[in-house]
Design an enzyme around this catalytic site. Structure first.
Site, PDB file in Angstrom:
ATOM      1  N   ASP A 137     -32.829 -55.928  42.477  1.00  0.00           N
ATOM      2  CA  ASP A 137     -33.462 -55.257  41.331  1.00  0.00           C
ATOM      3  C   ASP A 137     -34.985 -55.375  41.367  1.00  0.00           C
ATOM      4  O   ASP A 137     -35.519 -56.369  41.864  1.00  0.00           O
ATOM      5  CB  ASP A 137     -32.918 -55.875  40.034  1.00  0.00           C
ATOM      6  CG  ASP A 137     -33.200 -54.996  38.844  1.00  0.00           C
ATOM      7  OD1 ASP A 137     -33.579 -53.817  39.021  1.00  0.00           O
ATOM      8  OD2 ASP A 137     -33.063 -55.483  37.707  1.00  0.00           O
ATOM      9  N   ASN A 159     -25.412 -45.634  38.616  1.00  0.00           N
ATOM     10  CA  ASN A 159     -26.697 -45.172  39.173  1.00  0.00           C
ATOM     11  C   ASN A 159     -26.762 -43.656  39.411  1.00  0.00           C
ATOM     12  O   ASN A 159     -27.838 -43.108  39.640  1.00  0.00           O
ATOM     13  CB  ASN A 159     -27.047 -45.906  40.477  1.00  0.00           C
ATOM     14  CG  ASN A 159     -27.521 -47.323  40.263  1.00  0.00           C
ATOM     15  OD1 ASN A 159     -27.366 -48.186  41.123  1.00  0.00           O
ATOM     16  ND2 ASN A 159     -28.122 -47.603  39.113  1.00  0.00           N
TER      17      ASN A 159
END
Ligand code: FPP
Length: 246
Positions: A28, A76
Site C-alpha cells: 500500500d 480494485n
C-alpha cells in the site's frame, strides 16, 4: 504519538533460527508515493513492482518459504480504467520476466484469486508460470490478483457444499482450508502493512487468524530490506500463544 511510533520492539539482531515461514504484505501507498513526487499514480505502481522484486529477493535469500503480496483486490476494479490497465500491464511484464528467470532464481510463482475474468494474455502467462513452477524448488511467491478474502471463503463454501453432496466429507477447519486459494500454503506468520493504515482490507481473512501484524508509515515503494528486517525482529519479540498459555 501513535501506537506504533515507539519502535523499541525492532531493536536487536535478527535471529535466523526463528524466521517466519510465511510473510505476507499489503503493498500500500503507491498512489501517495507518486503524488508526493508530482507523478501519475501509475508511476507509483511501477515503483511498487520494483519494491516487490527487491523484497521477494531478500525473502528468498533469507530462506523464507512463502512470500505473498496483495497486488489487486476484488474491489480494485472500482479504480479508473487506465490505472487498472497499468497494474495489469505491470503484472504481465512481471510474469514474462518470471517465465524467463524463475528457474535460475529459485522462485516458484503462484497467482491466488479469481483469474477467470482476466485477459486471455494474462491467463496464458499464469498457466505457463504454473506449469514451470511445478518443477522448481525454492521460495514460493504468491501474488494475490483479483483476490478478496470474503470472496475466497464464499467460493470455498460453495466448492465444499458440492463435494459434500457427492462424498459427505466432514467439515473441519483443515478440510475447509483445502478449498481456499491457499490450499497447501501455511498460514502467514507475519503480515506487514506499510503506508500508515491499520487494517487488513479483506486480505487473507481466514488465514490471518493467528498472524502477527506489523504496521509502518513507510510507503510501499520506499520499503527497504532494513524495514523488512525490523518487521521480522518485531515478530521475533512476540509471544505467540495461539490461544493457549505459557
Ligand atoms: C495499493 O496502493 C496498491 C495497489 C492497488 C496495486 C499494487 C500493484 C503493484 C505494485 C504492481 C504489480 C505487482 C507485481 C507483483 C509485479 P494504492 O494505490 O492504494 O496507494 P495509495 O493508498 O497511496 O493511493
Amino acid at each position: 504519538m501513535g501506537l506504533f511510533s515507539k519502535r523499541r520492539d525492532t531493536a536487536g539482531q535478527l535471529d535466523m533460527s526463528k524466521l517466519p515461514r510465511h510473510i505476507a504484505i499489503i503493498m500500500d501507498g503507491n498512489g501517495r508515493w507518486a503524488k508526493k513526487r508530482g507523478l501519475p499514480r501509475q508511476a507509483g505502481h511501477a515503483a511498487g513492482a520494483e519494491t516487490f522484486r527487491r523484497i521477494a529477493t531478500c525473502c528468498r535469500d533469507m530462506g523464507i518459504g512463502h512470500f505473498t503480496v496483495y497486488a489487486f483486490s476484488t474491489e480494485n476494479w472500482k479504480r479508473p480504467p487506465e490505472e487498472v490497465a497499468a497494474i495489469m500491464s505491470l503484472l504481465e511484464k512481471y510474469l514474462h520476466e518470471a517465465i524467463e528467470k524463475m528457474e535460475r532464481d529459485g522462485v516458484r510463482l503462484r497467482i491466488l484469486g479469481d483469474t477467470s475474468v482476466l485477459s486471455p494474455e494474462l491467463r496464458a502467462l499464469i498457466a505457463e508460470t504454473d506449469e514451470l513452477s511445478r518443477h522448481i524448488t525454492g521460495m514460493q511467491a504468491n501474488i494475490c490478483l483479483n483476490y478478496g478474502g470474503r470472496d475466497e471463503i464464499i467460493r470455498a463454501a460453495r466448492a465444499y457444499a458440492e463435494k459434500y453432496r457427492e462424498t459427505g466429507e466432514p467439515l473441519t477447519e483443515e478440510s475447509f482450508a483445502g478449498y481456499l486459494y491457499t490450499a497447501g500454503i501455511p498460514d502467514p506468520d507475519l503480515i506487514i502493512r506499510p503506508s500508515g493504515e491499520y487494517r487488513l482490507s479483506n486480505f487473507l481473512m481466514w488465514q490471518s487468524a493467528y498472524s502477527e501484524l506489523y504496521f509502518t508509515d513507510t510507503l510501499w515503494p520506499d520499503f527497504t530490506e532494513e524495514e523488512l528486517r525490523r518487521a521480522i525482529i518485531s515478530y521475533q519479540h512476540r509471544d505467540r500463544r495461539f490461544g493457549g498459555i505459557k
